[in-house]
Design a protein around this motif. Structure first.
Motif, PDB file in Angstrom:
ATOM      1  N   GLU A 104       0.854  -1.184   0.000  1.00  0.00           N
ATOM      2  CA  GLU A 104       0.000   0.000   0.000  1.00  0.00           C
ATOM      3  C   GLU A 104       0.886   1.228   0.000  1.00  0.00           C
ATOM      4  OE1 GLU A 104      -3.352   0.445  -0.039  1.00  0.00           O
ATOM      5  OE2 GLU A 104      -3.691  -1.690  -0.265  1.00  0.00           O
ATOM      6  N   SER A 105       0.362   2.276  -0.588  1.00  0.00           N
ATOM      7  CA  SER A 105       1.078   3.531  -0.591  1.00  0.00           C
ATOM      8  C   SER A 105       0.777   4.290   0.687  1.00  0.00           C
ATOM      9  CB  SER A 105       0.651   4.358  -1.801  1.00  0.00           C
ATOM     10  OG  SER A 105       1.259   5.623  -1.762  1.00  0.00           O
ATOM     11  N   SER A 106       1.773   4.962   1.223  1.00  0.00           N
ATOM     12  CA  SER A 106       1.559   5.732   2.441  1.00  0.00           C
ATOM     13  C   SER A 106       1.103   7.148   2.136  1.00  0.00           C
ATOM     14  CB  SER A 106       2.836   5.760   3.271  1.00  0.00           C
ATOM     15  OG  SER A 106       3.850   6.431   2.559  1.00  0.00           O
TER      16      SER A 106
ATOM     17  N   ASP B 255       3.919  -5.738  -9.954  1.00  0.00           N
ATOM     18  CA  ASP B 255       5.340  -5.695  -9.638  1.00  0.00           C
ATOM     19  C   ASP B 255       5.762  -4.348  -9.060  1.00  0.00           C
ATOM     20  OD1 ASP B 255       5.718  -8.296 -10.631  1.00  0.00           O
ATOM     21  OD2 ASP B 255       5.890  -7.543 -12.679  1.00  0.00           O
ATOM     22  N   LEU B 256       4.995  -3.297  -9.385  1.00  0.00           N
ATOM     23  CA  LEU B 256       5.379  -1.947  -8.986  1.00  0.00           C
ATOM     24  C   LEU B 256       4.128  -1.114  -8.736  1.00  0.00           C
ATOM     25  CD1 LEU B 256       7.875   0.037  -8.820  1.00  0.00           C
ATOM     26  CD2 LEU B 256       7.280   0.674 -11.144  1.00  0.00           C
ATOM     27  N   VAL B 257       4.196  -0.237  -7.734  1.00  0.00           N
ATOM     28  CA  VAL B 257       3.117   0.705  -7.446  1.00  0.00           C
ATOM     29  C   VAL B 257       3.722   2.100  -7.445  1.00  0.00           C
ATOM     30  CG1 VAL B 257       1.388   1.457  -5.783  1.00  0.00           C
ATOM     31  CG2 VAL B 257       1.827  -0.974  -6.094  1.00  0.00           C
ATOM     32  N   VAL B 258       3.203   2.967  -8.321  1.00  0.00           N
ATOM     33  CA  VAL B 258       3.636   4.357  -8.417  1.00  0.00           C
ATOM     34  C   VAL B 258       2.459   5.222  -7.988  1.00  0.00           C
ATOM     35  CG1 VAL B 258       4.473   6.178  -9.942  1.00  0.00           C
ATOM     36  CG2 VAL B 258       5.224   3.836 -10.301  1.00  0.00           C
ATOM     37  N   THR B 259       2.723   6.193  -7.131  1.00  0.00           N
ATOM     38  CA  THR B 259       1.663   7.057  -6.613  1.00  0.00           C
ATOM     39  C   THR B 259       1.902   8.480  -7.080  1.00  0.00           C
ATOM     40  OG1 THR B 259       1.560   5.655  -4.652  1.00  0.00           O
ATOM     41  CG2 THR B 259       0.489   7.785  -4.510  1.00  0.00           C
ATOM     42  N   ILE B 260       0.812   9.119  -7.537  1.00  0.00           N
ATOM     43  CA  ILE B 260       0.858  10.530  -7.905  1.00  0.00           C
ATOM     44  C   ILE B 260      -0.107  11.259  -6.971  1.00  0.00           C
ATOM     45  CG2 ILE B 260       0.600  12.232  -9.727  1.00  0.00           C
ATOM     46  CD1 ILE B 260       0.893   9.947 -11.746  1.00  0.00           C
TER      47      ILE B 260
ATOM     48  N   GLY C  45      13.875  -8.596 -16.876  1.00  0.00           N
ATOM     49  CA  GLY C  45      13.106  -8.312 -18.086  1.00  0.00           C
ATOM     50  C   GLY C  45      11.794  -9.061 -18.098  1.00  0.00           C
ATOM     51  N   GLY C  46      11.144  -9.100 -19.261  1.00  0.00           N
ATOM     52  CA  GLY C  46       9.878  -9.801 -19.379  1.00  0.00           C
ATOM     53  C   GLY C  46       8.712  -8.851 -19.184  1.00  0.00           C
ATOM     54  N   SER C  47       7.525  -9.374 -19.325  1.00  0.00           N
ATOM     55  CA  SER C  47       6.343  -8.531 -19.172  1.00  0.00           C
ATOM     56  C   SER C  47       6.050  -8.336 -17.696  1.00  0.00           C
ATOM     57  CB  SER C  47       5.150  -9.164 -19.878  1.00  0.00           C
ATOM     58  OG  SER C  47       4.819 -10.373 -19.265  1.00  0.00           O
ATOM     59  N   ARG C  48       6.090  -7.115 -17.272  1.00  0.00           N
ATOM     60  CA  ARG C  48       5.853  -6.779 -15.878  1.00  0.00           C
ATOM     61  C   ARG C  48       4.622  -5.885 -15.790  1.00  0.00           C
ATOM     62  NH1 ARG C  48      11.474  -4.429 -14.188  1.00  0.00           N
ATOM     63  NH2 ARG C  48      11.247  -3.488 -16.206  1.00  0.00           N
ATOM     64  N   SER C  49       4.018  -5.857 -14.599  1.00  0.00           N
ATOM     65  CA  SER C  49       2.816  -5.055 -14.423  1.00  0.00           C
ATOM     66  C   SER C  49       3.051  -3.975 -13.379  1.00  0.00           C
ATOM     67  CB  SER C  49       1.645  -5.937 -14.022  1.00  0.00           C
ATOM     68  OG  SER C  49       1.900  -6.540 -12.786  1.00  0.00           O
ATOM     69  N   ALA C  50       2.367  -2.846 -13.572  1.00  0.00           N
ATOM     70  CA  ALA C  50       2.478  -1.722 -12.650  1.00  0.00           C
ATOM     71  C   ALA C  50       1.099  -1.135 -12.424  1.00  0.00           C
ATOM     72  CB  ALA C  50       3.417  -0.657 -13.203  1.00  0.00           C
ATOM     73  N   ILE C  51       0.900  -0.584 -11.241  1.00  0.00           N
ATOM     74  CA  ILE C  51      -0.334   0.117 -10.910  1.00  0.00           C
ATOM     75  C   ILE C  51       0.023   1.551 -10.569  1.00  0.00           C
ATOM     76  CG2 ILE C  51      -2.253   0.279  -9.290  1.00  0.00           C
ATOM     77  CD1 ILE C  51      -2.143  -2.706  -8.947  1.00  0.00           C
ATOM     78  N   ILE C  52      -0.710   2.492 -11.150  1.00  0.00           N
ATOM     79  CA  ILE C  52      -0.525   3.905 -10.850  1.00  0.00           C
ATOM     80  C   ILE C  52      -1.691   4.357  -9.984  1.00  0.00           C
ATOM     81  CG2 ILE C  52      -0.312   6.224 -11.791  1.00  0.00           C
ATOM     82  CD1 ILE C  52       0.780   4.952 -14.361  1.00  0.00           C
ATOM     83  N   LEU C  53      -1.382   4.804  -8.781  1.00  0.00           N
ATOM     84  CA  LEU C  53      -2.386   5.375  -7.885  1.00  0.00           C
ATOM     85  C   LEU C  53      -2.342   6.888  -8.059  1.00  0.00           C
ATOM     86  CD1 LEU C  53      -1.705   3.394  -4.593  1.00  0.00           C
ATOM     87  CD2 LEU C  53      -3.655   3.152  -6.086  1.00  0.00           C
ATOM     88  N   ALA C  54      -3.232   7.413  -8.882  1.00  0.00           N
ATOM     89  CA  ALA C  54      -3.245   8.841  -9.168  1.00  0.00           C
ATOM     90  C   ALA C  54      -4.425   9.492  -8.479  1.00  0.00           C
ATOM     91  CB  ALA C  54      -3.313   9.074 -10.671  1.00  0.00           C
ATOM     92  N   ASP C  55      -4.191  10.645  -7.871  1.00  0.00           N
ATOM     93  CA  ASP C  55      -5.258  11.408  -7.250  1.00  0.00           C
ATOM     94  C   ASP C  55      -6.185  11.932  -8.351  1.00  0.00           C
ATOM     95  OD1 ASP C  55      -5.753  12.771  -4.386  1.00  0.00           O
ATOM     96  OD2 ASP C  55      -6.407  14.127  -5.992  1.00  0.00           O
TER      97      ASP C  55
END
Length: 142
Positions: free
Chosen positions: A46-48, A66-71, A100-110
């Motif tokens: 979870e993002s803080s 694999d990755l969570v980016v928060t804006i 490498g390879g196909s990776r997934s990411a989630i963007i938590l944007a306000d």
């Protein structure tokens, strides 16, 4: 004449361990259960940073990413609870996940985040090798 050695076959009460409980198997079992639960537990990342996600009636839950980016609302980009500049996002992501390879990411944007910044973040993630990029939204029933 030969002397015989006398053996004392009497058992002293302090040496009698017949009533004692052997705790070694119990301790071993507790450690095995602890290891089992640690290995089988899935940790949720979870993002803080406080983010008000936009509302979407068709929002679906995403499995592990694999990755969570928060804006945030003030358009700061956060990666693993540390602020990152948009120009350093790709290098930071590649340094953390070199595989490498196909990776997934989630963007938590306000919901107040500009679309331009969201597209720039998605572009940097695609350049870093992420193929499956999702934008988090709140579902229709909340």
């Amino acid at each position: 004449m030969r002397r015989r050695k006398r053996f004392n076959l009497r058992v002293r009460p302090e040496d009698d361990n017949s009533d004692a409980i052997n705790l070694t198997p119990l301790i071993d079992m507790v450690f095995i259960l602890l290891i089992f639960f640690l290995v089988t537990t899935s940790f949720i990342r979870e993002s803080s940073v406080a983010v008000r996600r936009p509302h979407a009636d068709t929002a679906q839950s995403q499995a592990n990413a694999d990755l969570v980016v928060t804006i945030s609302a003030d358009e700061q980009i956060w990666l693993n609870n540390s602020a990152v500049d948009i120009r350093l996002l790709r290098a930071s992501v590649e340094a953390q996940n070199p595989a490498g390879g196909s990776r997934s990411a989630i963007i938590l944007a306000d919901q107040m985040t500009s679309t331009g910044l969201l597209v720039k973040v998605m572009d940097q993630l695609r350049l870093a090798g992420f193929e499956n990029i999702s934008v988090a939204a709140s579902s229709g029933d909340s």
